[in-house]
Scaffold this active site. Structure first.
Site, PDB file in Angstrom:
ATOM      1  N   ARG A   1      46.308  41.590  37.426  1.00  0.00           N
ATOM      2  CA  ARG A   1      45.065  42.502  37.124  1.00  0.00           C
ATOM      3  C   ARG A   1      44.985  43.851  36.849  1.00  0.00           C
ATOM      4  NH1 ARG A   1      41.570  42.498  40.244  1.00  0.00           N
ATOM      5  NH2 ARG A   1      42.219  41.215  41.298  1.00  0.00           N
TER       6      ARG A   1
ATOM      7  N   CYS B   1      44.165  37.576  50.193  1.00  0.00           N
ATOM      8  CA  CYS B   1      43.410  37.319  51.139  1.00  0.00           C
ATOM      9  C   CYS B   1      42.817  35.951  52.493  1.00  0.00           C
ATOM     10  CB  CYS B   1      42.204  38.045  51.738  1.00  0.00           C
ATOM     11  SG  CYS B   1      42.762  39.636  51.532  1.00  0.00           S
ATOM     12  N   GLY B   2      43.494  34.919  51.089  1.00  0.00           N
ATOM     13  CA  GLY B   2      43.745  33.949  52.596  1.00  0.00           C
ATOM     14  C   GLY B   2      42.488  32.935  52.034  1.00  0.00           C
ATOM     15  N   LYS B   3      41.538  33.237  50.782  1.00  0.00           N
ATOM     16  CA  LYS B   3      40.586  32.205  50.073  1.00  0.00           C
ATOM     17  C   LYS B   3      41.049  30.896  50.326  1.00  0.00           C
ATOM     18  CE  LYS B   3      38.972  34.513  47.048  1.00  0.00           C
ATOM     19  NZ  LYS B   3      40.153  34.909  47.009  1.00  0.00           N
TER      20      LYS B   3
ATOM     21  N   LYS C   1      37.434  35.278  36.594  1.00  0.00           N
ATOM     22  CA  LYS C   1      36.828  36.966  37.046  1.00  0.00           C
ATOM     23  C   LYS C   1      35.774  38.000  35.533  1.00  0.00           C
ATOM     24  CE  LYS C   1      38.255  35.730  40.437  1.00  0.00           C
ATOM     25  NZ  LYS C   1      40.060  35.845  40.964  1.00  0.00           N
TER      26      LYS C   1
ATOM     27  N   HIS D   1      32.940  36.025  44.865  1.00  0.00           N
ATOM     28  CA  HIS D   1      33.973  35.174  44.850  1.00  0.00           C
ATOM     29  C   HIS D   1      34.056  34.384  46.444  1.00  0.00           C
ATOM     30  CE1 HIS D   1      38.369  37.775  45.394  1.00  0.00           C
ATOM     31  NE2 HIS D   1      38.746  36.129  44.428  1.00  0.00           N
TER      32      HIS D   1
ATOM     33  N   ASN E   1      52.625  38.492  43.678  1.00  0.00           N
ATOM     34  CA  ASN E   1      51.726  37.738  42.508  1.00  0.00           C
ATOM     35  C   ASN E   1      51.908  36.412  41.759  1.00  0.00           C
ATOM     36  OD1 ASN E   1      48.743  37.887  42.370  1.00  0.00           O
ATOM     37  ND2 ASN E   1      48.770  38.632  40.438  1.00  0.00           N
TER      38      ASN E   1
ATOM     39  N   SER F   1      41.183  39.439  46.713  1.00  0.00           N
ATOM     40  CA  SER F   1      42.289  38.937  46.804  1.00  0.00           C
ATOM     41  C   SER F   1      43.474  38.752  47.333  1.00  0.00           C
ATOM     42  CB  SER F   1      42.955  39.209  45.030  1.00  0.00           C
ATOM     43  OG  SER F   1      41.634  39.537  43.791  1.00  0.00           O
TER      44      SER F   1
ATOM     45  N   ARG G   1      52.434  32.729  40.634  1.00  0.00           N
ATOM     46  CA  ARG G   1      51.348  31.742  41.564  1.00  0.00           C
ATOM     47  C   ARG G   1      51.364  30.943  40.124  1.00  0.00           C
ATOM     48  NH1 ARG G   1      45.441  34.493  42.597  1.00  0.00           N
ATOM     49  NH2 ARG G   1      46.258  36.043  42.925  1.00  0.00           N
TER      50      ARG G   1
ATOM     51  N   GLU H   1      45.126  26.763  62.586  1.00  0.00           N
ATOM     52  CA  GLU H   1      43.606  27.603  64.249  1.00  0.00           C
ATOM     53  C   GLU H   1      42.957  28.183  63.578  1.00  0.00           C
ATOM     54  OE1 GLU H   1      45.627  26.300  66.515  1.00  0.00           O
ATOM     55  OE2 GLU H   1      47.435  26.788  66.473  1.00  0.00           O
TER      56      GLU H   1
ATOM     57  N   ASP I   1      37.904  29.940  45.036  1.00  0.00           N
ATOM     58  CA  ASP I   1      38.295  31.312  44.674  1.00  0.00           C
ATOM     59  C   ASP I   1      36.724  31.944  44.068  1.00  0.00           C
ATOM     60  OD1 ASP I   1      39.511  33.686  43.924  1.00  0.00           O
ATOM     61  OD2 ASP I   1      39.015  33.556  41.591  1.00  0.00           O
TER      62      ASP I   1
ATOM     63  N   TYR J   1      47.600  37.285  30.733  1.00  0.00           N
ATOM     64  CA  TYR J   1      47.949  37.483  32.516  1.00  0.00           C
ATOM     65  C   TYR J   1      46.642  37.183  33.368  1.00  0.00           C
ATOM     66  CZ  TYR J   1      50.961  36.095  37.086  1.00  0.00           C
ATOM     67  OH  TYR J   1      51.094  35.660  37.647  1.00  0.00           O
TER      68      TYR J   1
HETATM   69  P1  GTP Z   1      43.268  35.351  45.291  1.00  0.00           P
HETATM   70  O1  GTP Z   1      44.121  33.952  44.518  1.00  0.00           O
HETATM   71  O2  GTP Z   1      43.835  36.102  44.708  1.00  0.00           O
HETATM   72  O3  GTP Z   1      41.584  35.205  45.353  1.00  0.00           O
HETATM   73  O4  GTP Z   1      43.995  34.957  47.171  1.00  0.00           O
HETATM   74  P2  GTP Z   1      43.193  33.892  48.022  1.00  0.00           P
HETATM   75  O5  GTP Z   1      42.248  34.973  48.835  1.00  0.00           O
HETATM   76  O6  GTP Z   1      42.772  33.027  47.522  1.00  0.00           O
HETATM   77  O7  GTP Z   1      44.752  34.311  49.629  1.00  0.00           O
HETATM   78  P3  GTP Z   1      45.148  33.450  49.218  1.00  0.00           P
HETATM   79  O8  GTP Z   1      44.602  31.817  50.330  1.00  0.00           O
HETATM   80  O9  GTP Z   1      46.452  32.790  48.231  1.00  0.00           O
HETATM   81  O10 GTP Z   1      46.408  33.527  50.616  1.00  0.00           O
HETATM   82  C1  GTP Z   1      46.885  34.885  50.611  1.00  0.00           C
HETATM   83  C2  GTP Z   1      47.987  35.799  51.343  1.00  0.00           C
HETATM   84  O11 GTP Z   1      47.547  35.535  52.502  1.00  0.00           O
HETATM   85  C3  GTP Z   1      48.984  34.327  51.262  1.00  0.00           C
HETATM   86  O12 GTP Z   1      50.438  34.485  51.585  1.00  0.00           O
HETATM   87  C4  GTP Z   1      49.373  33.240  52.779  1.00  0.00           C
HETATM   88  O13 GTP Z   1      50.176  32.900  52.881  1.00  0.00           O
HETATM   89  C5  GTP Z   1      48.812  35.192  53.571  1.00  0.00           C
HETATM   90  N1  GTP Z   1      47.326  34.061  54.976  1.00  0.00           N
HETATM   91  C6  GTP Z   1      46.140  33.140  54.139  1.00  0.00           C
HETATM   92  N2  GTP Z   1      45.735  32.722  55.371  1.00  0.00           N
HETATM   93  C7  GTP Z   1      46.214  33.520  56.548  1.00  0.00           C
HETATM   94  C8  GTP Z   1      45.812  33.363  57.325  1.00  0.00           C
HETATM   95  O14 GTP Z   1      44.944  32.955  58.513  1.00  0.00           O
HETATM   96  N3  GTP Z   1      46.248  34.116  58.586  1.00  0.00           N
HETATM   97  C9  GTP Z   1      47.487  35.103  58.162  1.00  0.00           C
HETATM   98  N4  GTP Z   1      47.608  35.996  58.511  1.00  0.00           N
HETATM   99  N5  GTP Z   1      48.262  35.550  56.262  1.00  0.00           N
HETATM  100  C10 GTP Z   1      47.123  34.200  55.821  1.00  0.00           C
HETATM  101  C1  SPV Z   2      42.027  37.018  42.377  1.00  0.00           C
HETATM  102  O1  SPV Z   2      43.090  38.683  42.162  1.00  0.00           O
HETATM  103  O2  SPV Z   2      41.598  37.218  42.958  1.00  0.00           O
HETATM  104  C2  SPV Z   2      42.739  36.028  41.325  1.00  0.00           C
HETATM  105  C3  SPV Z   2      43.457  36.016  40.410  1.00  0.00           C
HETATM  106  O3  SPV Z   2      41.973  34.809  42.014  1.00  0.00           O
HETATM  107  S1  SPV Z   2      43.003  36.775  38.463  1.00  0.00           S
HETATM  108  O4  SPV Z   2      42.828  35.208  37.648  1.00  0.00           O
HETATM  109  O5  SPV Z   2      44.220  37.092  38.395  1.00  0.00           O
HETATM  110  O6  SPV Z   2      41.911  38.305  39.327  1.00  0.00           O
HETATM  111 MN    MN Z   3      40.468  35.634  43.694  1.00  0.00          MN
END
Ligand code: GTP
Ligand code: SPV
Ligand code: MN
Length: 600
Positions: free
Chosen positions: A69, A262-264, A218, A238, A375, A260, A377, A504, A285, A209
């Site tokens: 994005r 950060c672990g969702k 989004k 979000h 990034n 984004s 996916r 955990e 998401d 993309y």
């Molecule tokens: P978007 O799709 O961009 O909105 O991302 P998201 O918030 O769904 O994040 P996603 O779960 O894909 O995690 C993104 C990154 O964070 C990955 O590299 C994971 O391995 C890492 N991650 C997720 N959960 C944890 C956690 O509890 N601890 C740590 N250290 N890293 C984490």
């Molecule tokens: C984010 O960036 O929070 C995503 C990926 O979930 S995108 O659909 O490109 O916004």
């Molecule tokens: Mn997202």
């Protein structure tokens, strides 16, 4: 046949403007999906993966200039600049319309215009809304097949006079200037991802993309929907949605906002490390929430698929994501193995000896570059997740008991912190900050405030959005969820994560569950309610007392030094910042100051 009058008129208008060679209204069939892949394979942008290893799955390599994005080219074109707020790029709507007219004029020469009627949310849900995306990208059509509910059923639901959000997308590269099409057409030097919150329209030009191009995600489900939610008294967030079941079979649904990457996705489908607890996914998401008659807040996942970050996803970190990917997937900007399968950093401990990287070049572990783009996916139907909750498509949605806010913070912010009430919770949401990730272009690692994880996604002035959160608590006869600020990302002096995270995190979810049930203790601190040592289940975890103490410490000095940063951040929004949040900030400061020992 298009029965909807508004739709029929609009389609003619856009056809006239974009001048495509061909015109197709998508029906959402498997046939149509397969036809898109025939086109994409022929054009050289996609490859079918080995059918025995990963049936019906494809690998796509985007243009290296079109990989995430682009927030700097994302615009909110409200009538009044102040309504877009300092959180958004603003261009006056008239000026933007003029620019867009110029760009879209003839932009589909030599291409096919696809019309995708889509529903955000299960068709017929009172929380769902309909959009129609026009695009010249077969990759977008294929992705929308997975990520949303599209086709005939949606047109029927729309009827003759139903409302929809018009979404116009073009890769921005008409064929008449080229001898031959390129594999991934795009126009990164003329990028516009523009939103008109007043008329509820989306126009996106120049990128193919993710969130730039799949306009249901989004652009609609957050930026436009947040504006709709503001006007109509609901919430478009979000957030992931998970179902948590305890060993006795009691259930709570929890939503969680994390910026984004950060672990969702990870949290939504985690495998608990504590025995007999179960997490199932409703969404990973985006979350739309409305109050029901009985006062409870019900949520749906407006999406039908997962567009997940590939790097870092492996059997060790997120087995359920890996198990979702056994067939019928799209992989974008990952690496390809010699036997026609996929790989990315973190999928296995040892990388393969040889790969084709995301740029299409030979790669070995000695190359010193990343094989997959950070990034990169995967795109897969949510129904393929082994822990998808049975009720994930319930038209009524699921009742939310608790809301989490979190970000990547190496210091100061403890593992979990409960708000005393909704207003303090909204305050927690407003102060989330996080280290930047690869999900958007920019400097990775830099700390930025990302209130409610909505900074790039709030379709209007962030301070008005906070006011909306405050106002929600004043609605009559509503049962408000509890709110928690969590942080999985604290680091030690060597820069290593202290908390093991992933599965955990179920220990924190358990404490939250038991707080909702009224059965777990908390200690009141100047920053909020923290778990007592006994109430947080740390049995069998591999952490020292020092580490646990650090994760749960109340850092008076650290928080005191945050206060001026929060103040400075609020100042950007001037007097639109809700009084209730300023009061929260002031009382936080007072509590912190009172906590300093007299001789310290
Ligand atoms: P978007 O799709 O961009 O909105 O991302 P998201 O918030 O769904 O994040 P996603 O779960 O894909 O995690 C993104 C990154 O964070 C990955 O590299 C994971 O391995 C890492 N991650 C997720 N959960 C944890 C956690 O509890 N601890 C740590 N250290 N890293 C984490
Ligand atoms: C984010 O960036 O929070 C995503 C990926 O979930 S995108 O659909 O490109 O916004
Ligand atoms: Mn997202």
């Amino acid at each position: 046949m298009v029965k909807n009058t508004k739709l029929a008129v609009w389609l003619e208008e856009i056809k006239e403007l974009c001048q495509p060679d061909d015109f197709i209204i998508c029906d959402g069939s498997d046939d149509e999906y397969n036809r898109m892949w025939d086109i994409l394979i022929k054009s050289g942008v996609a490859r079918q993966l080995d059918h025995d290893k990963r049936p019906n799955s494809y690998l796509v390599r985007s243009d290296p200039k079109d990989v995430a994005r682009v927030e700097s080219r994302t615009f909110i074109c409200s009538e009044d600049e102040a309504d877009a707020g300092p959180n958004n790029n603003w261009i006056p709507p008239d000026e933007m319309r003029k620019t867009l007219k110029g760009l879209f004029k003839g932009c589909m020469h030599g291409r096919t215009m696809y019309v995708i009627p889509f529903s955000m949310g299960p068709v017929g849900s009172p929380i769902a809304h309909i959009g129609v995306e026009i695009t010249d990208s077969p990759y977008v059509v294929a992705s929308m097949h997975v990520m949303t509910r599209i086709g005939k059923a949606v047109l029927e639901e729309l009827g003759r006079d139903g409302e929809f959000v018009p979404c116009v997308h073009s890769v921005g590269l008409p064929l008449d200037d080229l001898d031959k099409d390129v594999p991934w057409p795009c126009n990164p030097d003329n990028l516009y991802i523009s939103h008109f919150p007043d008329s509820r329209e989306i126009w996106s030009f120049g990128s193919g993309y993710g969130g730039n191009a799949l306009l249901g995600k989004k652009c609609f489900a957050l930026r436009i929907a947040s504006a709709m939610a503001h006007d109509e008294g609901w919430l478009a967030e979000h957030m992931l949605i998970l179902k948590l079941t305890n060993p006795e079979g009691a259930v709570h649904y929890i939503a969680g906002a994390f910026p984004s990457a950060c672990g969702k996705t990870n949290l939504a489908m985690l495998i608990p490390t504590i025995p007999d607890w179960k997490v199932e996914m409703v969404g990973d998401d985006i979350c739309w929430m409305k109050f029901q008659q009985d006062g409870r807040l019900f949520a749906i996942n407006p999406e039908a698929g997962i567009f997940g970050v590939a790097p870092g996803t492996g059997m060790a970190s997120n087995a359920n994501a890996m198990l979702s990917l056994h067939r019928d997937c799209i992989f974008t900007n990952v690496a390809e193995t010699d036997d026609g399968d996929i790989w990315w950093e973190g999928m296995t401990e040892e990388p393969p000896d040889h790969l084709i990287d995301w740029n299409g070049n030979d790669w070995t572990p000695e190359s010193g570059t990343l094989a997959a783009h950070p990034n990169a996916r995967f795109t897969v139907s949510a129904a393929q997740c082994p822990v998808i909750a049975d009720e994930w498509e319930d038209l009524a949605g699921v009742p939310i008991s608790a809301i989490l806010f979190g970000g990547r913070r190496a210091t100061v912010v403890p593992l979990v912190n409960e708000a005393a009430n909704w207003i303090q919770g909204a305050f927690f949401g407003s102060i989330i900050s996080s280290e930047k990730t690869a999900a958007a272009s920019g400097t990775i690692g830099e700390l930025r405030r990302d209130p409610m994880a909505m900074l790039p996604f709030c379709g209007y002035n962030m301070a008005d959005y906070w006011q909306h959160w405050v106002d929600i608590s004043k609605m009559q006869h509503v049962q408000l969820p509890r709110i928690y600020y969590v942080n999985w990302f604290r680091k030690d002096a060597d820069g290593k994560y202290i908390w093991p995270g992933f599965g955990e995190n179920s220990r924190v979810l358990k404490w939250i569950f038991e707080r909702c049930e009224g059965s777990a203790d908390a200690v009141e601190t100047p920053i909020g309610n923290l778990p007592t040592m006994d109430s947080l289940d740390l049995s069998g975890i591999n952490l020292g007392q020092d580490e646990i103490a650090q994760l749960l410490s109340v850092e008076i000095d650290g928080w005191l030094s945050e206060i001026p940063l929060i103040e400075a951040y609020y100042t950007q929004y001037g007097d639109r910042v809700p009084q209730a949040l300023r009061q929260e900030l002031n009382s936080l400061r007072e509590r912190l100051e009172n906590a300093i020992p007299a001789d310290g």
